[in-house]
Write an enzyme that holds these catalytic residues in place. Structure first.
Site, short mmCIF file in Angstrom:
data_model
loop_
_atom_site.label_atom_id
_atom_site.label_comp_id
_atom_site.label_asym_id
_atom_site.label_seq_id
_atom_site.Cartn_x
_atom_site.Cartn_y
_atom_site.Cartn_z
N ARG A 121 63.26 63.82 61.41
CA ARG A 121 63.64 63.37 59.81
C ARG A 121 62.61 64.19 59.03
NH1 ARG A 121 64.53 58.19 62.10
NH2 ARG A 121 66.64 57.93 62.43
N LYS A 143 65.13 75.79 49.06
CA LYS A 143 66.37 75.89 49.71
C LYS A 143 66.25 76.22 51.00
CE LYS A 143 69.27 76.40 45.69
NZ LYS A 143 70.31 77.37 44.96
N GLU A 185 66.58 91.11 43.90
CA GLU A 185 66.25 89.49 43.23
C GLU A 185 65.07 89.97 42.12
OE1 GLU A 185 67.64 87.10 44.01
OE2 GLU A 185 68.27 87.12 46.08
N LYS A 227 60.30 81.63 39.28
CA LYS A 227 60.85 80.72 40.27
C LYS A 227 60.32 79.42 40.11
CE LYS A 227 63.69 79.95 44.29
NZ LYS A 227 64.24 80.55 45.24
N GLU A 237 68.78 71.64 41.44
CA GLU A 237 69.98 72.61 40.78
C GLU A 237 70.90 71.62 40.04
OE1 GLU A 237 70.99 76.23 42.92
OE2 GLU A 237 72.94 76.06 42.01
N ARG A 241 68.30 75.61 37.18
CA ARG A 241 68.20 76.39 38.17
C ARG A 241 69.32 77.18 38.78
NH1 ARG A 241 65.16 74.69 44.15
NH2 ARG A 241 65.50 76.68 45.02
N ASN A 245 71.12 82.20 40.37
CA ASN A 245 72.23 82.46 41.07
C ASN A 245 73.36 83.40 40.36
OD1 ASN A 245 71.89 80.59 42.99
ND2 ASN A 245 73.09 79.02 41.98
N HIS A 248 75.47 85.96 42.16
CA HIS A 248 75.35 85.51 43.57
C HIS A 248 76.89 85.17 43.78
CE1 HIS A 248 70.99 85.99 43.65
NE2 HIS A 248 70.92 85.39 44.73
N HIS A 252 78.10 86.64 47.15
CA HIS A 252 78.24 85.75 48.55
C HIS A 252 79.43 86.13 48.95
CE1 HIS A 252 74.52 82.64 47.73
NE2 HIS A 252 74.23 83.70 48.42
N HIS A 265 72.11 91.16 51.83
CA HIS A 265 72.22 90.32 50.79
C HIS A 265 71.96 90.78 49.52
CE1 HIS A 265 71.89 86.27 48.52
NE2 HIS A 265 70.51 86.62 48.23
P1 NAD Z 1 65.92 89.11 56.84
O1 NAD Z 1 65.13 88.03 56.86
O2 NAD Z 1 67.21 89.22 57.70
O3 NAD Z 1 64.96 90.36 56.92
C1 NAD Z 1 65.44 91.62 56.84
C2 NAD Z 1 65.11 92.39 58.01
O4 NAD Z 1 63.95 93.00 58.12
C3 NAD Z 1 65.36 91.73 59.55
O5 NAD Z 1 65.93 92.53 60.37
C4 NAD Z 1 63.81 91.13 59.73
O6 NAD Z 1 63.77 91.22 61.04
C5 NAD Z 1 63.22 92.51 59.25
N1 NAD Z 1 61.81 92.46 58.93
C6 NAD Z 1 61.48 91.18 58.12
N2 NAD Z 1 60.03 91.41 57.68
C7 NAD Z 1 59.77 92.57 58.27
C8 NAD Z 1 58.32 93.22 58.19
N3 NAD Z 1 57.47 92.90 57.36
N4 NAD Z 1 58.45 94.45 58.84
C9 NAD Z 1 59.63 95.07 59.60
N5 NAD Z 1 60.72 94.31 59.48
C10 NAD Z 1 60.78 93.19 58.84
O7 NAD Z 1 66.68 89.10 55.34
P2 NAD Z 1 65.93 88.67 53.78
O8 NAD Z 1 66.58 89.93 52.94
O9 NAD Z 1 64.55 88.67 54.01
O10 NAD Z 1 66.53 87.30 53.63
C11 NAD Z 1 67.96 87.30 53.47
C12 NAD Z 1 68.29 85.85 53.73
O11 NAD Z 1 67.81 85.06 52.72
C13 NAD Z 1 69.74 85.59 53.60
O12 NAD Z 1 70.19 84.66 54.48
C14 NAD Z 1 69.96 84.85 52.16
O13 NAD Z 1 71.09 83.84 52.21
C15 NAD Z 1 68.54 83.97 52.26
N6 NAD Z 1 68.07 83.68 50.91
C16 NAD Z 1 67.72 82.45 50.73
C17 NAD Z 1 67.09 81.85 49.38
C18 NAD Z 1 66.65 80.60 49.16
O14 NAD Z 1 65.95 80.41 48.10
N7 NAD Z 1 66.52 79.78 50.31
C19 NAD Z 1 67.28 82.92 48.31
C20 NAD Z 1 67.52 84.35 48.55
C21 NAD Z 1 67.96 84.51 49.81
N1 GLY Z 2 67.76 81.64 45.20
C1 GLY Z 2 68.46 80.57 44.64
C2 GLY Z 2 67.69 79.47 44.62
O1 GLY Z 2 66.61 79.22 44.89
O2 GLY Z 2 68.11 78.63 43.81
#
Ligand code: NAD
Ligand code: GLY
Length: 363
Positions: A121, A143, A185, A227, A237, A241, A245, A248, A252, A265
């Protein structure tokens, strides 16, 4: 080192930004008085490069970490991997006071954060983002979640980390394409909140693309501060917030119809933001010259601003948008810009107008 605080009452936490911070992980976790047993969740790419330093730092500070490595890439954000993580946590006997370190990009952060939110939990977790996208966005704000076949992030929670450690040194090994995706971003923050940041990026994006620590630290800190301000006012949100997006809803949908693989992304939301800018010109008075500045900045960042969109793809985009979490009462609502640095959210837009904006980004 720069520190930005996310103010959420007793769930407030700091974001540390600077070079070489991974080695401070153990010391910082000890300062938070976290339990001894912990798990570092990472992916295959990041594990190779960063796990050793993270584990050594934790062990030296007296912690007993277990390493859990998931495959790299968006498809790792699955309930199957959540289950795999739960099994490993249980086998390592993590308890209520134990904690999880999310070491990686947004995929690992979202997955590990969701595991932390739900195991027993909820146990503490620390974000150690290693992509630009994760450092400026996904590691901050709580998130967390995973994807379903039906769509992205459809299962999740709001669950804040105890600390975010954004080590700029880790970005040195990030592939160029991933770095550019993070810039999508960064540019977003300029459009939605900070016209000065946008103008600064227009002036010196090439310098920032060279990943020099100083300019990078400045920009990561500014994005995190924006942020933090937004999340501090609207954690779950219910209003403001939503501005995060911008671009997005369409972005998405682009990810969804292309099977989470063709476009990163950041690339999908680059096209999505240009489409949202076109939509804003038609619906909320964004001057045409601002649309051109937005499109030019994404181009300068090396990001896609158009895509092939035949009638079948359009149909799929609309179907995917209707499934998006941002749909309410069956209506798709958009974040629209009035000018660079100022947006409005919750805007109802007719399908024909969205189609016209898609025309502009279609080639
Ligand atoms: P990712 O986590 O897939 O990383 C991108 C690639 O880079 C992967 O292949 C990873 O293995 C590699 N990598 C990571 N760090 C590295 C480093 N230092 N050196 C070499 N390789 C490295 O992608 P991302 O772009 O970081 O994140 C995308 C995800 O984030 C999506 O799923 C998206 O929905 C999510 N997201 C979430 C929020 C949120 O608020 N929670 C906001 C924006 C995006
Ligand atoms: N990336 C969108 C949010 O965190 O709300």
């Amino acid at each position: 080192m720069r520190v930005v605080n996310v103010s959420l009452g007793d769930r407030s936490y700091p974001i540390h930004i600077g070079p070489g911070l991974l080695a401070t992980l153990g010391r910082e976790c000890a300062r938070l008085k976290l339990g001894t047993r912990c798990a570092v969740i990472t992916d295959t790419n990041v594990g190779k490069r960063c796990a050793k330093t993270a584990l050594r730092s934790l062990t030296r500070a007296g912690f007993a970490p277990v390493l859990i490595t998931v495959p790299a890439g968006e498809t790792a954000k699955s309930l199957k991997n959540v289950q795999t993580c739960y099994d490993r946590l249980a086998a390592h006997r993590l308890e209520r006071k134990s904690f999880i370190v999310a070491l990686g990009g947004g995929v690992v952060g979202d997955l590990a954060g969701f595991v932390a939110a739900t195991y027993l939990r909820g146990i503490d977790f620390v974000q150690v983002p290693t992509t630009l996208l994760a450092q400026v966005d996904s590691s901050v704000g709580g998130k967390v979640g995973v994807n379903l076949k039906a769509g992205k992030n459809l299962v999740g929670a709001f669950y804040q980390p105890r600390l975010v450690l954004a080590d700029l040194t880790t970005l040195a090994t990030l592939p160029e394409r991933e770095f550019r995706a993070g810039l999508a971003e960064v540019i977003k923050y300029g459009i939605i909140y900070d016209a000065k940041l946008f103008a600064r990026l227009e002036r010196d994006l090439p310098r920032r693309r060279r990943r020099q620590t100083q300019p990078l630290a400045e920009v990561v800190a500014r994005c995190c501060a924006i942020k933090a301000e937004v999340v501090g006012q609207d954690e779950t949100e219910s209003g403001l917030r939503a501005i995060l997006n911008f671009g997005h809803t369409i972005g998405h949908a682009i990810e969804n119809i292309s099977g989470y693989g063709k476009y990163l992304h950041g690339e999908a939301i680059s096209i999505g933001q240009v489409a949202a800018a076109e939509l804003s010109a038609a619906q909320s008075g964004l001057p045409q010259r601002d649309v051109a500045r937005i499109e030019n900045l994404f181009r300068a960042a090396g990001l896609p601003v158009t895509m092939k969109l035949n009638p079948a793809a359009r149909k799929k985009i609309f179907a995917a948008m209707r499934l998006d979490k941002k749909v309410s009462g069956g209506e798709i609502k958009f974040v629209l810009a009035r000018k660079i640095g100022r947006v409005v959210w919750g805007q109802r837009v007719a399908e024909a107008a969205v189609n016209a904006a898609l025309d502009k980004v279609s080639r």
